[in-house]
Write a protein that holds these residues in place. Structure first.
Motif, PDB file in Angstrom:
ATOM      1  N   GLU A  25       0.836  -1.212   0.000  1.00  0.00           N
ATOM      2  CA  GLU A  25       0.000   0.000   0.000  1.00  0.00           C
ATOM      3  C   GLU A  25       0.867   1.256   0.000  1.00  0.00           C
ATOM      4  O   GLU A  25       0.581   2.221  -0.710  1.00  0.00           O
ATOM      5  CB  GLU A  25      -0.955   0.002   1.195  1.00  0.00           C
ATOM      6  CG  GLU A  25      -2.005  -1.095   1.167  1.00  0.00           C
ATOM      7  CD  GLU A  25      -1.470  -2.472   1.591  1.00  0.00           C
ATOM      8  OE1 GLU A  25      -2.127  -3.472   1.239  1.00  0.00           O
ATOM      9  OE2 GLU A  25      -0.401  -2.555   2.237  1.00  0.00           O
ATOM     10  N   ARG A  26       1.917   1.246   0.794  1.00  0.00           N
ATOM     11  CA  ARG A  26       2.826   2.394   0.860  1.00  0.00           C
ATOM     12  C   ARG A  26       3.555   2.584  -0.468  1.00  0.00           C
ATOM     13  O   ARG A  26       3.666   3.690  -0.995  1.00  0.00           O
ATOM     14  CB  ARG A  26       3.824   2.199   2.006  1.00  0.00           C
ATOM     15  CG  ARG A  26       4.943   3.206   2.050  1.00  0.00           C
ATOM     16  CD  ARG A  26       4.522   4.501   2.685  1.00  0.00           C
ATOM     17  NE  ARG A  26       5.674   5.406   2.752  1.00  0.00           N
ATOM     18  CZ  ARG A  26       5.665   6.635   2.277  1.00  0.00           C
ATOM     19  NH1 ARG A  26       4.573   7.131   1.751  1.00  0.00           N
ATOM     20  NH2 ARG A  26       6.732   7.386   2.356  1.00  0.00           N
ATOM     21  N   VAL A  27       4.048   1.489  -1.035  1.00  0.00           N
ATOM     22  CA  VAL A  27       4.759   1.556  -2.311  1.00  0.00           C
ATOM     23  C   VAL A  27       3.799   1.993  -3.419  1.00  0.00           C
ATOM     24  O   VAL A  27       4.133   2.823  -4.258  1.00  0.00           O
ATOM     25  CB  VAL A  27       5.418   0.202  -2.647  1.00  0.00           C
ATOM     26  CG1 VAL A  27       6.087   0.241  -4.012  1.00  0.00           C
ATOM     27  CG2 VAL A  27       6.430  -0.176  -1.562  1.00  0.00           C
ATOM     28  N   TRP A  28       2.583   1.450  -3.389  1.00  0.00           N
ATOM     29  CA  TRP A  28       1.579   1.794  -4.403  1.00  0.00           C
ATOM     30  C   TRP A  28       1.277   3.286  -4.409  1.00  0.00           C
ATOM     31  O   TRP A  28       1.117   3.892  -5.476  1.00  0.00           O
ATOM     32  CB  TRP A  28       0.303   1.002  -4.170  1.00  0.00           C
ATOM     33  CG  TRP A  28      -0.758   1.337  -5.161  1.00  0.00           C
ATOM     34  CD1 TRP A  28      -1.856   2.121  -4.968  1.00  0.00           C
ATOM     35  CD2 TRP A  28      -0.808   0.942  -6.528  1.00  0.00           C
ATOM     36  NE1 TRP A  28      -2.587   2.230  -6.131  1.00  0.00           N
ATOM     37  CE2 TRP A  28      -1.960   1.504  -7.099  1.00  0.00           C
ATOM     38  CE3 TRP A  28       0.016   0.159  -7.329  1.00  0.00           C
ATOM     39  CZ2 TRP A  28      -2.307   1.322  -8.434  1.00  0.00           C
ATOM     40  CZ3 TRP A  28      -0.330  -0.027  -8.658  1.00  0.00           C
ATOM     41  CH2 TRP A  28      -1.488   0.548  -9.188  1.00  0.00           C
ATOM     42  N   ALA A  29       1.199   3.890  -3.244  1.00  0.00           N
ATOM     43  CA  ALA A  29       0.894   5.324  -3.150  1.00  0.00           C
ATOM     44  C   ALA A  29       1.935   6.144  -3.922  1.00  0.00           C
ATOM     45  O   ALA A  29       1.606   7.177  -4.516  1.00  0.00           O
ATOM     46  CB  ALA A  29       0.840   5.762  -1.693  1.00  0.00           C
TER      47      ALA A  29
END
Length: 167
Positions: A25-29
């Motif tokens: 989720e963090r990387v996707w953001a």
């Protein structure tokens, strides 16, 4: 000496991978925010969504780029894959015959994220086509050099994403 590399019509590809100590989720953001990409690239100078589009299949964005050998140019990219937390891909210029296809893929791995960036050159014409037209006998070398540039730039981009996601 005869060069034995790929030709433009072969639609050569390159992929770079890294593991990120952060959640998908963090990387996707970071990956899905194209406005961050110019800060991670020597070539890409600016990105802007067209008509308020946002990341979704069918969305479009314009990227402005600069390269010392090719000058400055802009292209419109079309989002062709968008699966939040997993895949973000776009075709450059023409949807039917793109000059390139770019893709980020994410997957959970070892309490973090396996991240890859992949690209395919062609089959549609690009700025590189003009160099090949001018020096057809050097096509394979031209393609090889450009693919190595992409590979190096992609490694730099992934290093930036990793640093942002882990901070």
């Amino acid at each position: 000496m005869e060069w034995t590399g790929a030709r433009y019509a072969d639609k050569p590809t390159v992929e770079v991978r890294t593991w990120v100590n952060a959640t998908p989720e963090r990387v996707w953001a970071i990956v899905s925010d194209v406005s961050l990409m110019p800060d991670m690239s020597d070539e890409l100078q600016a990105v802007q969504w067209v008509d308020g589009d946002r990341p979704a299949v069918g969305g479009k964005f314009v990227g402005r780029s600069r390269h010392e050998s090719f000058g400055e140019w802009s292209t419109t990219s079309h989002v062709i894959e968008y699966e939040p937390g997993r895949t973000f891909a776009w075709a450059v210029a023409d949807l039917d015959r793109p000059s390139a296809i770019w893709r980020f893929r994410l997957s959970p791995k070892d309490s973090g994220t396996q991240l890859s960036e992949w690209m395919q050159m062609g089959p549609g014409r690009s700025g590189l086509s003009y160099a090949i037209d001018a020096m057809p006998e050097k096509e394979q070398k031209i393609v090889f050099v450009r693919m190595r540039e992409f590979e190096q730039n992609m490694a730099t981009t992934l290093a930036h994403i990793k640093k942002l996601a882990e901070s």
